[in-house]
Design a protein around this motif. Structure first.
Motif, PDB file in Angstrom:
ATOM      1  N   GLY A 178       0.900  -1.185   0.126  1.00 27.23           N
ATOM      2  CA  GLY A 178       0.075   0.024  -0.102  1.00 27.23           C
ATOM      3  C   GLY A 178       0.812   1.357   0.089  1.00 27.23           C
ATOM      4  N   ALA A 179       1.899   1.215   0.823  1.00 24.05           N
ATOM      5  CA  ALA A 179       2.922   2.330   0.992  1.00 24.05           C
ATOM      6  C   ALA A 179       3.331   2.580  -0.432  1.00 24.05           C
ATOM      7  CB  ALA A 179       4.048   2.152   1.934  1.00 24.05           C
ATOM      8  N   SER A 180       3.807   1.573  -1.431  1.00 23.08           N
ATOM      9  CA  SER A 180       4.609   1.610  -2.585  1.00 23.08           C
ATOM     10  C   SER A 180       3.271   2.440  -3.422  1.00 23.08           C
ATOM     11  CB  SER A 180       5.116   0.524  -3.239  1.00 23.08           C
ATOM     12  OG  SER A 180       4.029  -0.682  -3.392  1.00 23.08           O
ATOM     13  N   LEU A 181       2.253   2.122  -3.501  1.00 27.80           N
ATOM     14  CA  LEU A 181       1.005   2.436  -4.194  1.00 27.80           C
ATOM     15  C   LEU A 181       0.777   3.666  -4.012  1.00 27.80           C
ATOM     16  CD1 LEU A 181      -0.576   1.505  -6.894  1.00 27.80           C
ATOM     17  CD2 LEU A 181      -2.143   0.369  -5.038  1.00 27.80           C
ATOM     18  N   GLY A 182       0.917   4.044  -2.763  1.00 31.94           N
ATOM     19  CA  GLY A 182       0.106   5.341  -2.197  1.00 31.94           C
ATOM     20  C   GLY A 182      -1.007   5.365  -1.771  1.00 31.94           C
ATOM     21  N   LEU A 183      -1.612   4.241  -1.468  1.00 26.70           N
ATOM     22  CA  LEU A 183      -3.290   4.016  -1.317  1.00 26.70           C
ATOM     23  C   LEU A 183      -3.082   2.900  -0.061  1.00 26.70           C
ATOM     24  CD1 LEU A 183      -4.845   3.610  -4.637  1.00 26.70           C
ATOM     25  CD2 LEU A 183      -5.107   5.316  -2.929  1.00 26.70           C
ATOM     26  N   PRO A 184      -3.584   3.137   1.124  1.00 24.63           N
ATOM     27  CA  PRO A 184      -3.722   2.031   2.010  1.00 24.63           C
ATOM     28  C   PRO A 184      -4.680   0.781   1.690  1.00 24.63           C
ATOM     29  CG  PRO A 184      -5.123   3.927   2.705  1.00 24.63           C
ATOM     30  CD  PRO A 184      -4.334   4.306   1.632  1.00 24.63           C
ATOM     31  N   LEU A 185      -4.208  -0.352   1.428  1.00 28.95           N
ATOM     32  CA  LEU A 185      -5.003  -1.447   1.059  1.00 28.95           C
ATOM     33  C   LEU A 185      -5.508  -2.113   2.325  1.00 28.95           C
ATOM     34  CD1 LEU A 185      -2.493  -2.922  -1.346  1.00 28.95           C
ATOM     35  CD2 LEU A 185      -4.175  -1.382  -1.979  1.00 28.95           C
ATOM     36  N   PRO A 186      -6.993  -2.312   2.250  1.00 32.24           N
ATOM     37  CA  PRO A 186      -7.850  -3.061   3.222  1.00 32.24           C
ATOM     38  C   PRO A 186      -7.571  -4.398   3.068  1.00 32.24           C
ATOM     39  CG  PRO A 186      -9.018  -2.188   1.619  1.00 32.24           C
ATOM     40  CD  PRO A 186      -7.674  -1.589   1.069  1.00 32.24           C
ATOM     41  N   SER A 187      -7.723  -5.002   4.219  1.00 32.17           N
ATOM     42  CA  SER A 187      -7.737  -6.496   4.302  1.00 32.17           C
ATOM     43  C   SER A 187      -9.224  -7.051   4.192  1.00 32.17           C
ATOM     44  CB  SER A 187      -7.387  -7.176   5.748  1.00 32.17           C
ATOM     45  OG  SER A 187      -7.574  -8.463   5.633  1.00 32.17           O
ATOM     46  N   GLY A 188      -9.460  -8.283   3.666  1.00 33.14           N
ATOM     47  CA  GLY A 188     -11.005  -8.608   3.590  1.00 33.14           C
ATOM     48  C   GLY A 188     -11.280  -8.305   2.139  1.00 33.14           C
ATOM     49  N   ALA A 189     -12.600  -8.212   1.873  1.00 31.19           N
ATOM     50  CA  ALA A 189     -13.125  -8.145   0.253  1.00 31.19           C
ATOM     51  C   ALA A 189     -14.549  -7.235   0.478  1.00 31.19           C
ATOM     52  CB  ALA A 189     -13.431  -9.566  -0.141  1.00 31.19           C
ATOM     53  N   GLY A 190     -14.471  -6.277   1.301  1.00 30.10           N
ATOM     54  CA  GLY A 190     -15.761  -5.540   1.556  1.00 30.10           C
ATOM     55  C   GLY A 190     -15.695  -4.295   0.487  1.00 30.10           C
ATOM     56  N   ALA A 191     -16.755  -3.579   1.066  1.00 30.43           N
ATOM     57  CA  ALA A 191     -16.949  -2.199   0.169  1.00 30.43           C
ATOM     58  C   ALA A 191     -15.542  -1.297   0.117  1.00 30.43           C
ATOM     59  CB  ALA A 191     -18.127  -1.573   0.684  1.00 30.43           C
ATOM     60  N   LYS A 192     -14.805  -1.287   1.200  1.00 33.72           N
ATOM     61  CA  LYS A 192     -13.578  -0.376   1.119  1.00 33.72           C
ATOM     62  C   LYS A 192     -12.683  -0.949   0.057  1.00 33.72           C
ATOM     63  CE  LYS A 192     -13.590   0.884   5.887  1.00 33.72           C
ATOM     64  NZ  LYS A 192     -12.650   0.822   7.145  1.00 33.72           N
ATOM     65  N   SER A 193     -12.664  -2.195  -0.159  1.00 35.12           N
ATOM     66  CA  SER A 193     -12.021  -2.727  -1.270  1.00 35.12           C
ATOM     67  C   SER A 193     -12.296  -2.408  -2.724  1.00 35.12           C
ATOM     68  CB  SER A 193     -11.824  -4.389  -1.157  1.00 35.12           C
ATOM     69  OG  SER A 193     -11.171  -4.846   0.098  1.00 35.12           O
ATOM     70  N   ASP A 194     -13.706  -2.205  -2.737  1.00 41.69           N
ATOM     71  CA  ASP A 194     -14.182  -1.972  -4.040  1.00 41.69           C
ATOM     72  C   ASP A 194     -13.770  -0.525  -4.546  1.00 41.69           C
ATOM     73  OD1 ASP A 194     -15.503  -4.091  -4.111  1.00 41.69           O
ATOM     74  OD2 ASP A 194     -17.399  -3.471  -3.352  1.00 41.69           O
ATOM     75  N   LEU A 195     -13.685   0.313  -3.534  1.00 36.50           N
ATOM     76  CA  LEU A 195     -13.471   1.700  -3.647  1.00 36.50           C
ATOM     77  C   LEU A 195     -12.058   2.046  -3.842  1.00 36.50           C
ATOM     78  CD1 LEU A 195     -15.551   3.479  -0.706  1.00 36.50           C
ATOM     79  CD2 LEU A 195     -16.120   3.401  -3.211  1.00 36.50           C
ATOM     80  N   VAL A 196     -11.091   1.111  -3.067  1.00 35.28           N
ATOM     81  CA  VAL A 196      -9.800   1.308  -3.697  1.00 35.28           C
ATOM     82  C   VAL A 196      -9.252   0.581  -4.872  1.00 35.28           C
ATOM     83  CG1 VAL A 196      -7.315   0.514  -2.858  1.00 35.28           C
ATOM     84  CG2 VAL A 196      -9.158   1.203  -1.025  1.00 35.28           C
ATOM     85  N   ALA A 197     -10.273  -0.522  -5.177  1.00 29.27           N
ATOM     86  CA  ALA A 197      -9.891  -1.047  -6.508  1.00 29.27           C
ATOM     87  C   ALA A 197     -10.006  -0.100  -7.706  1.00 29.27           C
ATOM     88  CB  ALA A 197     -10.506  -2.381  -6.641  1.00 29.27           C
ATOM     89  N   ALA A 198     -11.171   0.601  -7.284  1.00 26.70           N
ATOM     90  CA  ALA A 198     -11.697   1.531  -8.566  1.00 26.70           C
ATOM     91  C   ALA A 198     -10.551   2.665  -8.730  1.00 26.70           C
ATOM     92  CB  ALA A 198     -13.128   2.119  -8.085  1.00 26.70           C
ATOM     93  N   GLU A 199     -10.040   3.082  -7.687  1.00 24.05           N
ATOM     94  CA  GLU A 199      -9.126   4.161  -7.851  1.00 24.05           C
ATOM     95  C   GLU A 199      -7.738   3.579  -8.576  1.00 24.05           C
ATOM     96  OE1 GLU A 199      -7.039   7.536  -7.750  1.00 24.05           O
ATOM     97  OE2 GLU A 199      -9.008   7.189  -7.328  1.00 24.05           O
ATOM     98  N   ILE A 200      -7.261   2.266  -8.109  1.00 32.19           N
ATOM     99  CA  ILE A 200      -6.208   1.814  -8.761  1.00 32.19           C
ATOM    100  C   ILE A 200      -6.594   1.619 -10.145  1.00 32.19           C
ATOM    101  CG2 ILE A 200      -4.923  -0.246  -9.017  1.00 32.19           C
ATOM    102  CD1 ILE A 200      -5.193  -1.010  -6.026  1.00 32.19           C
TER     103      ILE A 200
END
Length: 295
Positions: free
Chosen positions: A246-268
């Motif tokens: 996450g640090a190398s990407l500049g985005l905190p990567l959440p554990s699990g597979a919930g809605a937070k993961s969807d939002l971060v994936a959309a940004e990536i």
């Protein structure tokens, strides 16, 4: 299959298989025999282990010889106090981060130390506690790790399904660690991640031989500290990877597979498309499609 005998019965069991005895016996065993495609091992503790194509038949024959009732046999013996080789995995249910598979060997003499450190089912502990204990475990226990990065995971996923991959990965860390140990473990225990039928199927497909005696049971972390230790080390390595990635990407990567993961994936996806996402996430998860819709 396991049959429990007393000391005198165990000696009689050795005589029962006198024509089938083999010279090489495992540690803590009184005898080992091979008959009708089945290996029979009588341990000094009184356990007689049957492994092979006719295990149930041979076990029933010996039970009948001693007049034992079915309640006096068991499929899995008490394992908690044995010197045991165990494995577990972390990251299977997380969209981001690797799949981490770890095998450890916990000798009987080390078990009090592990208990004192607080080793237990990692689901019963918070992540900071797990990381602290796991760091200590990595200095006192023999262990072997396999960190399958998301990119490599996605490549494997094109060839194998998730269960098949885990069969291969668990087998790899267990057999690699077993080769390096100065003593033979009394048993091998894997925390069950599928049915025994599926394990057998993929083991046959890939011609895999597991370190014996071998047990594949649910809640393995509660059966022996070797599996609990493997789970804790795997969790630490997973969390460390997730944080660093996450640090190398500049985005905190959440554990699990919930809605937070969807939002971060959309940004990536916005930053680098599916190729970039595939370097950080397991693309076959439904989160990928959800992120694309968010786009």
């Amino acid at each position: 299959m396991i049959i429990l005998l007393n000391k005198n019965q165990l000696a009689s069991a050795k005589k029962f298989y006198i024509d089938y005895l083999v010279a090489k016996i495992p540690p803590y065993a009184l005898f080992s025999a091979k008959k009708n495609g089945t290996t029979i091992t009588g341990y000094l503790s009184g356990k007689v282990l049957f492994q092979g194509t006719n295990a149930e038949t041979e076990g029933a024959a010996l039970s009948k010889f001693f007049g034992l009732k079915s309640s006096e046999t068991a499929t899995t013996p008490p394992l908690a106090n044995l010197s045991l080789l165990g494995s577990d995995e972390v990251g299977n249910g997380s969209y981001f981060g690797p799949l981490v598979v770890v095998a450890t060997f916990a000798e009987e003499k080390m078990l009090p130390t592990l208990r004192k450190l607080g080793v237990k089912d990692s689901k019963m502990l918070k992540d900071p506690e797990i990381k602290e204990i796991a760091q200590q475990l990595m200095t006192i226990l023999p262990y072997k790790t396999l960190v399958v990065t998301p990119k490599k995971y996605n490549e494997y996923q094109q060839k194998f399904n998730a269960v098949e991959m885990k069969v291969l990965f668990h087998h790899h860390v267990l057999t690699q660690l077993a080769k390096e140990l100065p003593v033979k473990p009394a048993a091998t225990l894997v925390d069950a991640f599928t049915t025994k039928a599926s394990l057998t199927k993929y083991s046959k497909t890939h011609n895999l031989t597991w370190p014996q005696p071998f047990y594949f049971v649910e809640k393995g972390e509660q059966q022996h500290l070797a599996v609990a230790a493997a789970s804790m080390i795997a969790r630490k390595l997973f969390l460390d990877y997730l944080e660093q990635d996450g640090a190398s990407l500049g985005l905190p990567l959440p554990s699990g597979a919930g809605a937070k993961s969807d939002l971060v994936a959309a940004e990536i996806l916005r930053q680098g498309g599916l190729d970039l996402l595939g370097e950080h996430a397991k693309l076959h998860f439904a989160n990928t499609q959800k992120a694309e819709k968010l786009m």
